[in-house]
Design a protein around this motif. Structure first.
Motif, PDB file in Angstrom:
ATOM      1  N   VAL A 377      39.815  47.911  36.942  1.00  0.00           N
ATOM      2  CA  VAL A 377      40.595  46.724  37.300  1.00  0.00           C
ATOM      3  C   VAL A 377      40.764  46.710  38.824  1.00  0.00           C
ATOM      4  O   VAL A 377      40.467  47.699  39.504  1.00  0.00           O
ATOM      5  N   LEU A 378      41.249  45.607  39.340  1.00  0.00           N
ATOM      6  CA  LEU A 378      41.376  45.457  40.786  1.00  0.00           C
ATOM      7  C   LEU A 378      42.772  44.924  41.124  1.00  0.00           C
ATOM      8  O   LEU A 378      43.207  43.921  40.561  1.00  0.00           O
ATOM      9  N   ILE A 379      43.458  45.611  42.043  1.00  0.00           N
ATOM     10  CA  ILE A 379      44.735  45.130  42.564  1.00  0.00           C
ATOM     11  C   ILE A 379      44.486  44.657  43.989  1.00  0.00           C
ATOM     12  O   ILE A 379      44.176  45.458  44.875  1.00  0.00           O
ATOM     13  N   THR A 380      44.614  43.375  44.219  1.00  0.00           N
ATOM     14  CA  THR A 380      44.391  42.818  45.550  1.00  0.00           C
ATOM     15  C   THR A 380      44.891  41.383  45.575  1.00  0.00           C
ATOM     16  O   THR A 380      45.380  40.872  44.562  1.00  0.00           O
ATOM     17  N   ARG A 381      44.743  40.716  46.707  1.00  0.00           N
ATOM     18  CA  ARG A 381      45.143  39.308  46.796  1.00  0.00           C
ATOM     19  C   ARG A 381      43.992  38.462  46.248  1.00  0.00           C
ATOM     20  O   ARG A 381      42.919  38.378  46.848  1.00  0.00           O
ATOM     21  N   ASN A 382      44.257  37.804  45.150  1.00  0.00           N
ATOM     22  CA  ASN A 382      43.197  37.158  44.381  1.00  0.00           C
ATOM     23  C   ASN A 382      42.588  35.946  45.066  1.00  0.00           C
ATOM     24  O   ASN A 382      41.498  35.513  44.706  1.00  0.00           O
ATOM     25  N   PHE A 383      43.255  35.386  46.082  1.00  0.00           N
ATOM     26  CA  PHE A 383      42.700  34.199  46.718  1.00  0.00           C
ATOM     27  C   PHE A 383      41.392  34.518  47.463  1.00  0.00           C
ATOM     28  O   PHE A 383      40.655  33.611  47.831  1.00  0.00           O
ATOM     29  N   ARG A 384      41.092  35.806  47.656  1.00  0.00           N
ATOM     30  CA  ARG A 384      39.842  36.199  48.319  1.00  0.00           C
ATOM     31  C   ARG A 384      38.704  36.407  47.324  1.00  0.00           C
ATOM     32  O   ARG A 384      37.682  37.006  47.667  1.00  0.00           O
ATOM     33  N   ASN A 385      38.842  35.934  46.082  1.00  0.00           N
ATOM     34  CA  ASN A 385      37.863  36.288  45.045  1.00  0.00           C
ATOM     35  C   ASN A 385      36.456  35.767  45.311  1.00  0.00           C
ATOM     36  O   ASN A 385      35.525  36.148  44.627  1.00  0.00           O
ATOM     37  N   TYR A 386      36.292  34.913  46.324  1.00  0.00           N
ATOM     38  CA  TYR A 386      34.940  34.493  46.724  1.00  0.00           C
ATOM     39  C   TYR A 386      34.073  35.714  47.037  1.00  0.00           C
ATOM     40  O   TYR A 386      32.872  35.728  46.754  1.00  0.00           O
TER      41      TYR A 386
END
Length: 472
Positions: A377-386
């Motif tokens: 899984v990934l914990i990060t700011r999802n708006f960068r999913n590009y």
């Protein structure tokens, strides 16, 4: 929009509309800038390079526009050329005219709007239409420019709400003009005093009848902020802020004293200096170069004026050297003032190293996609999913701002308990955050990651970013 004809968030991770993170106001923001990008995709491949072309085109238009607007305000085409050159080599201009963001368009449209609005306020009507001439004689406003100013104002506002600063620019400009008139003991009833009274009455009526609608515009204001960074940011394109200030002051002095362009000079100075003070002490937003970018055009015109008139001063006082007395100081100023050293640095907008101020998300998440396991899984700011397009990885987002009437009133941070619960419920995963994400993570969570998770070290993972993993 290209996929669905509706402005909504696209999840590149799974290649679908992100139905779990739908924010209509955010998704529709600056649609007037994003629409041409979507239209380009009907003819060209939907790639990042083609998308950024829209900003590049706005940058080219800005060079042309600043030439004509500077020529108008200073009545010197030579200053228009110098202004166009200064913008063409400006660091912020190059940076923002490469990014897929609305600021490239906002710079150009706000400048055009301000130009037409000033012509509406101060341009003398020289036509033959009796009604228009009568209106100008009675009010002092040139109605010819009302429609273009209104159209450009609407486009500018749709691009960015910082367009509302034109109200404060006008108020300050009108107050100074009114003070000059009162000092000269002229008629106190004039277009400036009447306009200010109408604005004040309009504000009172709006506060009573439309408080919620008015709050949308006033929520972004808070007096006595201390965002001092806006002062150096406004002159960040120059090798020496002191030299830039000197040319700025000389530009104001020569335009006002020598050229007798009092109104034009005041409008340029208020638009630039006045807005910087507003940004530093009144704006309720994070201090960022992107927010001050739109008024740099006015500073460029004033600095270009200072450079030109300095060269002209030497020409008038050292005329025995002929044309060299003009061109030598002009060329020297254009060689010394712009920050050309930026283009030779190891860290700039064209290339990034491990010392870069901004992390290379493309490299970092490319490494993540190659190195992750199927169950991670990934914990990060999802708006960068590009940057992790097609990974189809489960993402735990953080960095949520609670917004009320357009202004951030609370920032919800990723807590230690939330981080521990994610790790406890998922056998393996990654925790990725950059330095500018730390406002959205509690200190306890950061300390826990440092002590208990494996920090990833790789040539692709460089810059001001932290990459941790756990499990496999």
């Amino acid at each position: 929009y290209f996929k669905t004809d509706i402005w909504q968030k696209w999840d590149f991770n799974f290649g679908k509309v992100d139905t779990e993170n739908v924010f209509q106001a955010r998704d529709e923001r600056a649609w007037i800038y994003k629409w041409p990008v979507a239209e380009i995709f009907k003819f060209l491949a939907p790639t990042e390079a083609y998308a950024r072309t829209v900003s590049a085109l706005w940058g080219i238009l800005s060079i042309i526009l600043i030439y004509f607007s500077a020529s108008y305000f200073t009545k010197k085409k030579e200053i228009g050329l110098v202004s166009a050159f200064l913008f063409a080599v400006s660091i912020s201009g190059i940076i923002f005219d490469r990014r897929l963001r609305m600021y490239s368009m906002f710079f150009a449209v706000f400048l055009a709007f301000s130009w037409m609005f000033f012509k509406f306020l101060e341009e003398k009507y020289a036509g033959q239409n009796k009604l228009i001439k009568l209106f100008w004689e009675k009010t002092g406003f040139n109605i010819i420019y009302f429609i273009p100013a209104a159209i450009l104002g609407a486009i500018s506002f749709l691009t960015h709400q910082l367009t509302a600063n034109i109200v404060f620019i006008f108020i300050l400009y009108a107050l100074i003009q009114l003070a000059i008139i009162i000092k000269n003991k002229q008629n106190y009833i004039n277009k400036y005093s009447v306009s200010l009274i109408i604005l004040f009455i309009g504000y009172i009526i709006a506060a009573i009848a439309l408080p919620k609608q008015l709050a949308i515009f006033t929520a972004g204001l808070r007096f006595f902020n201390s965002h001092w960074n806006y002062f150096p940011n406004a002159l960040s394109d120059y090798s020496s802020i002191i030299v830039a200030i000197i040319f700025l002051a000389l530009g104001i002095y020569f335009l006002y004293k020598k050229e007798k362009l009092s109104k034009e000079t005041l409008w340029l100075a208020v638009s630039f200096i006045g807005t910087i003070f507003l940004a530093a002490f009144v704006w309720n937003r994070t201090a960022g170069d992107q927010y001050i970018f739109f008024i740099k055009s006015f500073g460029i015109i004033l600095i270009a004026s200072g450079i030109y008139f300095t060269a002209e001063f030497f020409k008038e006082n050292l005329n025995r050297f002929g044309k060299y007395s003009f061109y030598v100081p002009l060329v020297l100023a254009l060689l010394i003032l712009p920050d050309y050293a930026y283009f030779f640095q190891t860290d700039n907008t064209y290339k990034q190293t491990s010392e870069s101020s901004n992390p290379s998300y493309r490299k970092i998440f490319t490494y993540f996609k190659k190195s992750k396991n199927p169950a991670d899984v990934l914990i990060t700011r999802n708006f960068r999913n590009y940057y992790w397009s097609g990974a189809k990885v489960k993402v735990f987002d953080f960095g949520v701002d609670v917004v009320d009437q357009g202004a951030t009133v609370e920032t919800k941070k990723l807590t230690l308990d939330q981080l521990q619960n994610i790790i406890r419920e998922n056998p393996s995963g990654w925790f990725i955050f950059s330095d500018n994400d730390e406002d959205y993570i509690s200190n306890d969570a950061v300390n826990f990651a440092e002590k208990n998770l494996e920090r990833v070290s790789n040539s692709q993972v460089r810059g001001t970013i932290s990459v941790y993993r756990w499990g496999n």
